[in-house]
Design an enzyme around this catalytic site. Structure first.
Site, PDB file in Angstrom:
ATOM      1  N   GLY A  59       0.812  -1.211   0.000  1.00 26.97           N
ATOM      2  CA  GLY A  59       0.000   0.000   0.000  1.00 26.97           C
ATOM      3  C   GLY A  59       0.844   1.260   0.000  1.00 26.97           C
TER       4      GLY A  59
ATOM      5  N   ASN B 242      -7.360   4.734   9.195  1.00 24.71           N
ATOM      6  CA  ASN B 242      -6.902   3.550   9.925  1.00 24.71           C
ATOM      7  C   ASN B 242      -7.020   3.706  11.440  1.00 24.71           C
ATOM      8  OD1 ASN B 242      -4.857   5.370   8.708  1.00 24.71           O
ATOM      9  ND2 ASN B 242      -3.487   4.414  10.176  1.00 24.71           N
TER      10      ASN B 242
ATOM     11  N   GLN C 108      -7.721   0.856   3.873  1.00 28.34           N
ATOM     12  CA  GLN C 108      -8.577   0.368   4.958  1.00 28.34           C
ATOM     13  C   GLN C 108      -9.962  -0.049   4.460  1.00 28.34           C
ATOM     14  OE1 GLN C 108      -8.054  -0.347   8.194  1.00 28.34           O
ATOM     15  NE2 GLN C 108      -5.885   0.151   8.025  1.00 28.34           N
TER      16      GLN C 108
ATOM     17  N   SER D 111      -3.989  -2.614  -0.367  1.00 30.86           N
ATOM     18  CA  SER D 111      -2.907  -3.441   0.155  1.00 30.86           C
ATOM     19  C   SER D 111      -3.475  -4.792   0.572  1.00 30.86           C
ATOM     20  CB  SER D 111      -2.257  -2.763   1.353  1.00 30.86           C
ATOM     21  OG  SER D 111      -1.302  -3.624   1.928  1.00 30.86           O
TER      22      SER D 111
ATOM     23  N   HIS E  77      -2.492  -7.288   2.465  1.00 28.38           N
ATOM     24  CA  HIS E  77      -2.460  -7.845   3.823  1.00 28.38           C
ATOM     25  C   HIS E  77      -3.524  -7.238   4.738  1.00 28.38           C
ATOM     26  CE1 HIS E  77      -0.361  -4.774   6.418  1.00 28.38           C
ATOM     27  NE2 HIS E  77       0.090  -4.334   5.270  1.00 28.38           N
TER      28      HIS E  77
ATOM     29  N   THR F  71      10.777  -7.791 -11.818  1.00 26.47           N
ATOM     30  CA  THR F  71      10.106  -9.069 -11.997  1.00 26.47           C
ATOM     31  C   THR F  71       8.936  -9.157 -11.026  1.00 26.47           C
ATOM     32  OG1 THR F  71      12.174 -10.072 -12.694  1.00 26.47           O
ATOM     33  CG2 THR F  71      10.420 -11.576 -11.976  1.00 26.47           C
TER      34      THR F  71
ATOM     35  N   CYS G  75       3.517   4.661  17.417  1.00 27.50           N
ATOM     36  CA  CYS G  75       4.432   4.832  18.553  1.00 27.50           C
ATOM     37  C   CYS G  75       5.747   4.157  18.219  1.00 27.50           C
ATOM     38  CB  CYS G  75       3.851   4.293  19.849  1.00 27.50           C
ATOM     39  SG  CYS G  75       2.938   2.763  19.713  1.00 27.50           S
TER      40      CYS G  75
HETATM   41  C1  LIG Z   1      -1.676  -0.158   6.098  1.00 20.16           C
HETATM   42  C2  LIG Z   1      -1.942   1.127   5.401  1.00 20.16           C
HETATM   43  C3  LIG Z   1      -1.090   1.614   4.397  1.00 20.16           C
HETATM   44  C4  LIG Z   1       0.219   0.943   4.050  1.00 20.16           C
HETATM   45  O1  LIG Z   1       0.063  -0.282   3.424  1.00 20.16           O
HETATM   46  P1  LIG Z   1       1.304  -1.305   3.428  1.00 20.16           P
HETATM   47  O2  LIG Z   1       0.899  -2.399   2.501  1.00 20.16           O
HETATM   48  O3  LIG Z   1       1.450  -1.787   4.842  1.00 20.16           O
HETATM   49  O4  LIG Z   1       2.495  -0.551   2.949  1.00 20.16           O
HETATM   50  C5  LIG Z   1      -1.432   2.777   3.743  1.00 20.16           C
HETATM   51  N1  LIG Z   1      -2.564   3.438   4.060  1.00 20.16           N
HETATM   52  C6  LIG Z   1      -3.409   3.014   5.003  1.00 20.16           C
HETATM   53  C7  LIG Z   1      -4.653   3.781   5.270  1.00 20.16           C
HETATM   54  C8  LIG Z   1      -3.126   1.856   5.714  1.00 20.16           C
HETATM   55  O5  LIG Z   1      -3.965   1.444   6.664  1.00 20.16           O
END
Ligand SMILES: *Cc1c(COP(=O)(O)O)cnc(C)c1O
Length: 388
Positions: free
Chosen positions: A75, A155, A183, A203, A205, A241, A328
């Site tokens: 993300g 978030n 999010q 993103s 994950h 790649t 933090c």
């Molecule tokens: C987690 C998050 C990101 C970053 O995504 P990653 O895949 O961890 O780099 C960006 N924006 C928001 C709002 C997020 O919650």
């Protein structure tokens, strides 16, 4: 049910576990299907086919064309590509960027870098719930504005922004519009045509896909300067790649999330409302973020008279994984830029608590969490009022 190890995991906004069926889809691409998608022989073609199918699956979820999707390494990279990519490509058109004070650091730090390079950035203020209005955006647009970038859902506080209305204004004024929808990925509307966005970051994950895989939707005709140079992968927009297993997993996770979305949202929202009601029944706990315009799985609070960090450690001791929702760094806790932008004083922000639900969370987990919270809070408050 809690996780297999008994932990009640209430930090789904930080990350989610990769679903087993997603891992199963990815595995062959670590093994016998290891070919480089740029290679001409059959093994390479199979990887390229997998990448192409992933583009198609994401395009169905976002209601766009497969060629409008650029897979990235997460993300943060998608946000960087969107913002720098537009800013550099649009330099002659203008040097002004509009964003908000409560963006993720992947957006804020990128805007700050551009300021150092001579761009001008407007950080729109938010109200007490963390919302900006379409009118604020409209008033901030000038003929020098090269980009508007506003997150879909926050978030830390779960507040959802009026993205479709902002999109309509940006399109009327012909200003490219990017939204960090990381999010929102698993939960809310992602139809890029309905939202009238030109770029959108996700993103994997955050919706039960693998870490280190993200994507950027780039509307056809939007000029984005690539930020990683080299080969011609992703239609010359992101060299390197491809992460074939990751891309396959991301697309499948998004597909699953979108198909289960309505049922799972209803379940999570009911649990979340129980959690919020139970938390607000405890003394001196306040909800942060918007009461209704918020992510269905997201609950966030300030808890007066406790340090967020000691609360998190005490919850961890009883097997509950939670977050303060704020950045933090080891040792010193800075007050969250999101909470201060909402006018929450630093003293209250120190007791920030974020509880975000997901697949593994049950009604029983909510009851256990509330019970533990009722035990821990008075103990921590008694400690903090004792003379040193
Ligand atoms: C987690 C998050 C990101 C970053 O995504 P990653 O895949 O961890 O780099 C960006 N924006 C928001 C709002 C997020 O919650």
């Amino acid at each position: 049910m809690a996780l297999d190890n008994g932990v009640i995991y209430l930090d789904h906004s930080a990350t989610t576990p990769t679903r087993p069926e997603v891992v199963a889809r990815m595995l062959p691409y670590f093994g016998e299907l290891f070919g480089n998608p740029s290679s001409i022989y059959t093994l390479g073609r199979k990887s390229l086919d997998a990448i192409d199918s992933a583009h198609e699956a994401v395009a169905r979820a976002l209601n766009c064309r497969p060629t409008e999707i650029v897979f990235t390494g997460g993300g943060s990279e998608a946000d960087n590509l969107a913002i720098k990519g537009i800013a550099y490509a649009q330099r002659r058109r203008g040097d002004h960027i509009i964003t908000t004070a409560i963006e993720h650091h992947a957006v804020l730090r990128t805007c700050e870098r551009l300021e150092q390079e001579g761009y001008r950035v407007t950080y729109l203020p938010v109200d007490e719930y963390g919302r900006v209005t379409p009118e604020q955006v409209e008033a901030a647009i000038t003929d020098q504005t090269a980009l508007v970038t506003i997150m879909y859902a926050n978030n830390e506080i779960g507040t959802i922004q009026p993205i479709a209305e902002i999109g309509r204004i940006c399109r009327e004024r012909r200003v490219p519009f990017h939204t960090d929808a990381v999010q929102a990925g698993g939960q809310i509307e992602l139809d890029v045509a309905a939202l009238q966005v030109d770029m959108l970051s996700l993103s994997a994950h955050k919706f039960y896909g693998p870490k280190g895989v993200g994507l950027l939707y780039v509307r056809q005709g939007t000029r984005v300067q690539p930020q990683t140079l080299g080969g011609s992968q992703e239609r010359n927009r992101r060299a390197g790649t491809e992460n074939v297993p990751g891309v396959v997993g991301a697309a499948y996770a998004l597909e699953l999330a979108r198909s289960e979305r309505e049922r799972e949202n209803a379940r999570l929202q009911a649990l979340r409302d129980q959690l919020i009601a139970g938390m607000l029944a405890l003394p001196d706990v306040r909800l942060t973020g918007h009461p209704t315009e918020r992510l269905p799985q997201h609950a966030s609070f300030t808890v007066a008279g406790v340090e967020g960090e000691s609360l998190l450690l005490n919850l961890d001791l009883v097997g509950i994984a939670a977050s303060s929702g704020s950045a933090c760094t080891t040792g010193d806790i800075e007050p969250s830029h999101v909470l201060s932008a909402m006018g929450i004083p630093a003293s209250a922000a120190r007791g920030a608590l974020r509880l975000t639900l997901g697949h593994s969370v049950t009604e029983e987990d909510i009851a256990t969490t509330l019970q533990r919270m009722g035990e821990i809070l008075p103990r921590l408050r008694a400690l903090s009022t004792q003379p040193a």
